[in-house]
Design an enzyme around this catalytic site. Structure first.
Site, PDB file in Angstrom:
ATOM      1  CE  LYS A  88      14.823  40.573  67.683  1.00 34.35           C
ATOM      2  NZ  LYS A  88      13.361  40.521  67.509  1.00 34.35           N
ATOM      3  CB  VAL A 110      15.347  41.968  55.729  1.00 33.13           C
ATOM      4  CG1 VAL A 110      16.199  43.174  56.079  1.00 33.13           C
ATOM      5  CG2 VAL A 110      14.516  41.540  56.924  1.00 33.13           C
ATOM      6  CD  GLU A 128       9.300  33.619  60.276  1.00 30.68           C
ATOM      7  OE1 GLU A 128       9.271  32.784  59.361  1.00 30.68           O
ATOM      8  OE2 GLU A 128       9.852  34.716  60.188  1.00 30.68           O
ATOM      9  CE  LYS A 147      16.048  38.070  64.837  1.00 29.80           C
ATOM     10  NZ  LYS A 147      15.167  38.851  63.993  1.00 29.80           N
ATOM     11  N   GLY A 155       0.536  37.893  59.027  1.00 21.86           N
ATOM     12  CA  GLY A 155       1.946  37.999  58.630  1.00 21.86           C
ATOM     13  C   GLY A 155       2.856  38.441  59.767  1.00 21.86           C
ATOM     14  N   GLY A 182      14.258  46.072  64.783  1.00 23.06           N
ATOM     15  CA  GLY A 182      13.982  46.391  63.375  1.00 23.06           C
ATOM     16  C   GLY A 182      14.537  47.739  62.982  1.00 23.06           C
TER      17      GLY A 182
HETATM   18  N1  LIG Z   1      11.602  39.715  58.657  1.00 23.41           N
HETATM   19  C1  LIG Z   1      11.848  40.700  59.478  1.00 23.41           C
HETATM   20  O1  LIG Z   1      10.994  41.561  59.679  1.00 23.41           O
HETATM   21  C2  LIG Z   1      13.172  40.798  60.194  1.00 23.41           C
HETATM   22  C3  LIG Z   1      13.365  41.813  61.148  1.00 23.41           C
HETATM   23  C4  LIG Z   1      14.622  41.941  61.755  1.00 23.41           C
HETATM   24  C5  LIG Z   1      15.634  41.060  61.430  1.00 23.41           C
HETATM   25  N2  LIG Z   1      15.386  40.071  60.515  1.00 23.41           N
HETATM   26  C6  LIG Z   1      16.479  39.162  60.167  1.00 23.41           C
HETATM   27  O2  LIG Z   1      16.818  39.365  58.802  1.00 23.41           O
HETATM   28  C7  LIG Z   1      17.266  38.144  58.238  1.00 23.41           C
HETATM   29  C8  LIG Z   1      16.422  37.848  56.988  1.00 23.41           C
HETATM   30  O3  LIG Z   1      15.068  37.679  57.368  1.00 23.41           O
HETATM   31  P1  LIG Z   1      13.894  37.617  56.280  1.00 23.41           P
HETATM   32  O4  LIG Z   1      12.617  37.711  57.045  1.00 23.41           O
HETATM   33  O5  LIG Z   1      14.153  38.594  55.202  1.00 23.41           O
HETATM   34  O6  LIG Z   1      14.085  36.119  55.741  1.00 23.41           O
HETATM   35  P2  LIG Z   1      13.334  35.438  54.517  1.00 23.41           P
HETATM   36  O7  LIG Z   1      12.157  36.258  54.093  1.00 23.41           O
HETATM   37  O8  LIG Z   1      13.133  34.018  54.877  1.00 23.41           O
HETATM   38  O9  LIG Z   1      14.416  35.526  53.334  1.00 23.41           O
HETATM   39  C9  LIG Z   1      15.584  34.750  53.311  1.00 23.41           C
HETATM   40  C10 LIG Z   1      16.245  34.931  51.949  1.00 23.41           C
HETATM   41  O10 LIG Z   1      17.480  34.229  51.970  1.00 23.41           O
HETATM   42  C11 LIG Z   1      17.533  33.315  50.893  1.00 23.41           C
HETATM   43  N3  LIG Z   1      18.209  32.114  51.392  1.00 23.41           N
HETATM   44  C12 LIG Z   1      17.920  31.405  52.486  1.00 23.41           C
HETATM   45  N4  LIG Z   1      18.775  30.395  52.642  1.00 23.41           N
HETATM   46  C13 LIG Z   1      19.622  30.470  51.603  1.00 23.41           C
HETATM   47  C14 LIG Z   1      20.728  29.698  51.197  1.00 23.41           C
HETATM   48  N5  LIG Z   1      21.134  28.629  51.882  1.00 23.41           N
HETATM   49  N6  LIG Z   1      21.389  30.078  50.074  1.00 23.41           N
HETATM   50  C15 LIG Z   1      20.970  31.148  49.369  1.00 23.41           C
HETATM   51  N7  LIG Z   1      19.940  31.915  49.712  1.00 23.41           N
HETATM   52  C16 LIG Z   1      19.263  31.573  50.804  1.00 23.41           C
HETATM   53  C17 LIG Z   1      16.119  33.035  50.479  1.00 23.41           C
HETATM   54  O11 LIG Z   1      16.096  32.688  49.105  1.00 23.41           O
HETATM   55  P3  LIG Z   1      14.729  32.420  48.292  1.00 23.41           P
HETATM   56  O12 LIG Z   1      14.030  33.747  48.227  1.00 23.41           O
HETATM   57  O13 LIG Z   1      15.157  31.951  46.958  1.00 23.41           O
HETATM   58  O14 LIG Z   1      13.973  31.402  49.094  1.00 23.41           O
HETATM   59  C18 LIG Z   1      15.449  34.381  50.779  1.00 23.41           C
HETATM   60  O15 LIG Z   1      15.571  35.233  49.666  1.00 23.41           O
HETATM   61  C19 LIG Z   1      17.155  37.101  59.351  1.00 23.41           C
HETATM   62  O16 LIG Z   1      18.390  36.980  59.995  1.00 23.41           O
HETATM   63  C20 LIG Z   1      16.128  37.691  60.287  1.00 23.41           C
HETATM   64  O17 LIG Z   1      16.288  37.248  61.621  1.00 23.41           O
HETATM   65  C21 LIG Z   1      14.190  39.916  59.889  1.00 23.41           C
END
Ligand SMILES: NC(=O)c1ccc[n+]([C@@H]2O[C@H](COP(=O)([O-])OP(=O)(O)OC[C@H]3O[C@@H](n4cnc5c(N)ncnc54)[C@H](OP(=O)(O)O)[C@@H]3O)[C@@H](O)[C@H]2O)c1
Length: 441
Positions: free
Chosen positions: A205, A14, A190, A105, A187, A134
């Site tokens: 949600k 995101v 997870e 969420k 993809g 989303g």
């Molecule tokens: N993915 C989706 O389609 C989607 C849809 C709706 C809502 N969301 C929500 O959006 C949020 C992000 O999701 P995502 O899929 O983008 O997650 P993600 O791909 O796992 O990315 C997480 C990011 O946060 C960084 N991070 C994690 N823990 C950290 C820490 N302790 N200190 C510093 N940086 C940290 C990671 O760093 P590194 O890159 O260095 O590992 C990474 O860049 C979540 O709350 C998820 O529920 C996601």
């Protein structure tokens, strides 16, 4: 032109979409906000990881303080996910006077009370459009589009992973495990899909939907949830033959008695609008008093779709800062209409629900077995609408399918509990509730 400095926590799926959209649409956003949005710093865990987005002038950091203690940063966008350290970062940002945008969420459903109270006290915004459905502007539609109406019920497909898996099982006849593997390879799931497939993500949600739609705060742990892991290809095939598809639905309804909230697989008539929601798409059917039914449909996940929702929130917050939108009690603007603090409620017990059910009882091919199961259902007041059994093959156990009339939840639960003590069952009985298209319940 004034510049608004932004700090982004997280540059995963995101975060990448968010930065990309802020860059691609810079001029249009500037014109809308009346200020230049400048991403100063982005927090990550691993600064050496290759990134899929041009960072421009933003610097990568592993030190939260570079964002949270920077007095120039006015908006913090939290896209780390999970409860900790996201909660500490968000609270620290608010205490430092920064507005917050998040797509998390789990964080808001589990720890929202403290976060919203902190924001409200300080007149700051916590916007979270990306956290449900989303990029589909569902929360904004509920909050703004239906502000003049009273929302009575929502029936949603809000977890794209579960929908993708059930859809694949329906299209290909695959077993759950194989459909999950395909979803992971594509993809859409997870490596650890637990929160998606056990209904927890949908419950988070649903708690946020209840907050925005009904103005009530609910402990997501109190929401009844059943996952999709127990769905069998036989259930899918039987549903198909009888004119249904199986969907994992999140259902919220309010009545004079209270609020009922639940997440479970549901047999949906093929003619119902939610039956046509395929793959990883999300949809929410809303029933409101004056408008009647309205449907919100779109991509429920992914970098760019979720980025759209996050950037829309950033724009809205930036307009509060530049005075193009009203700053009055920004912290409460996420709450329905009046901005009143939400009441904390317990969802109604599921016992109160009445619905038709699909039961699939797995028994040996022996005389008397059918009668014993039917008598058990009868003893608990569960009337049978129709039943049939696949043709027996030798000594193999047979699957006996029963559709019940609309009966109270407690009667079905009691009958299934008694039946589970029978020594004749070759495996536990499958039970799926059936959606009533007339009541959307
Ligand atoms: N993915 C989706 O389609 C989607 C849809 C709706 C809502 N969301 C929500 O959006 C949020 C992000 O999701 P995502 O899929 O983008 O997650 P993600 O791909 O796992 O990315 C997480 C990011 O946060 C960084 N991070 C994690 N823990 C950290 C820490 N302790 N200190 C510093 N940086 C940290 C990671 O760093 P590194 O890159 O260095 O590992 C990474 O860049 C979540 O709350 C998820 O529920 C996601």
């Amino acid at each position: 032109m004034r510049t608004i400095a932004i700090g982004v926590l997280g540059l995963g799926n995101v975060g990448t979409g968010t930065l990309q959209l802020l860059r691609d649409n810079r001029d249009a956003i500037e014109a809308r906000v009346g200020a230049r949005l400048d991403v100063r710093a982005v927090l990550v865990r691993d600064p050496n990881k290759p990134r899929d987005v041009e960072l421009g002038g933003a610097r990568l950091t592993t030190r939260p303080a570079d964002i949270l203690d920077d007095p120039e940063i006015e908006i913090v966008v939290e896209l780390i996910g999970g409860l900790d350290p996201a909660r500490d970062h968000v609270l620290r940002a608010l205490r430092a006077g920064k507005h917050v945008v998040t797509a998390n969420k789990a964080l808001l459903a589990e720890r929202g009370e403290q976060i919203f109270a902190e924001a409200s006290q300080r007149g700051l915004a916590v916007f979270f459009e990306g956290s449900v459905a989303g990029g589909t502007p569902l929360l904004r539609s509920l909050r703004e589009g239906l502000a003049s109406d009273r929302i009575e019920a929502l029936t949603g497909i809000v977890n794209g992973t579960s929908n993708y898996i059930l859809d694949a099982m329906t299209r290909t006849g695959a077993r759950y495990e194989d459909a999950l593997r395909a979803a992971q390879e594509a993809g859409y799931a997870e490596a650890d899909p637990t929160l998606d497939v056990d209904g927890s993500d949908a419950a988070h949600k649903l708690a946020l939907l209840a907050l925005v739609s009904f103005g009530v705060r609910v402990d997501p742990g109190a929401i009844h949830r059943e996952g999709v892991t127990g769905i069998d290809p036989f259930d899918i095939k039987t549903a198909d033959e009888l004119g249904y598809v199986i969907k994992s639905l999140a259902i919220a309804r309010r009545s004079a008695r209270g609020v009922s909230l639940r997440v479970h697989p549901t047999m949906v008539p093929k003619t119902h609008v939610l039956a046509g929601v395929h793959g990883s798409y999300n949809a929410c059917l809303v029933e409101s008093r004056a408008l009647g039914r309205s449907l919100y449909y779109g991509r429920g996940a992914g970098p760019m779709p979720t980025g759209v929702a996050v950037v829309s929130d950033v724009i809205e917050v930036a307009r509060l800062i530049t005075g193009r939108a009203s700053h009055e009690d920004a912290g409460a603007r996420l709450l329905p209409k009046s901005g009143a603090q939400p009441e904390r409620v317990d969802p109604l017990p599921l016992d109160e629900l009445e619905c038709e059910n699909y039961l699939c009882i797995h028994v040996p091919n022996q005389p008397g077995v059918l009668g014993r199961c039917a008598a058990c259902l009868g003893r608990h007041g569960v009337s049978i609408k129709r039943m049939f059994q696949e043709a027996p093959r030798g000594d193999a156990p047979v699957s006996m399918v029963i559709f019940t009339e609309s009966v109270p939840e407690r009667s079905v639960a009691a009958a299934l509990a008694e039946m589970s003590t029978f020594d004749i069952l070759s495996r536990p009985t499958d039970r799926i509730r059936i959606l009533d298209p007339d009541t959307i319940d």
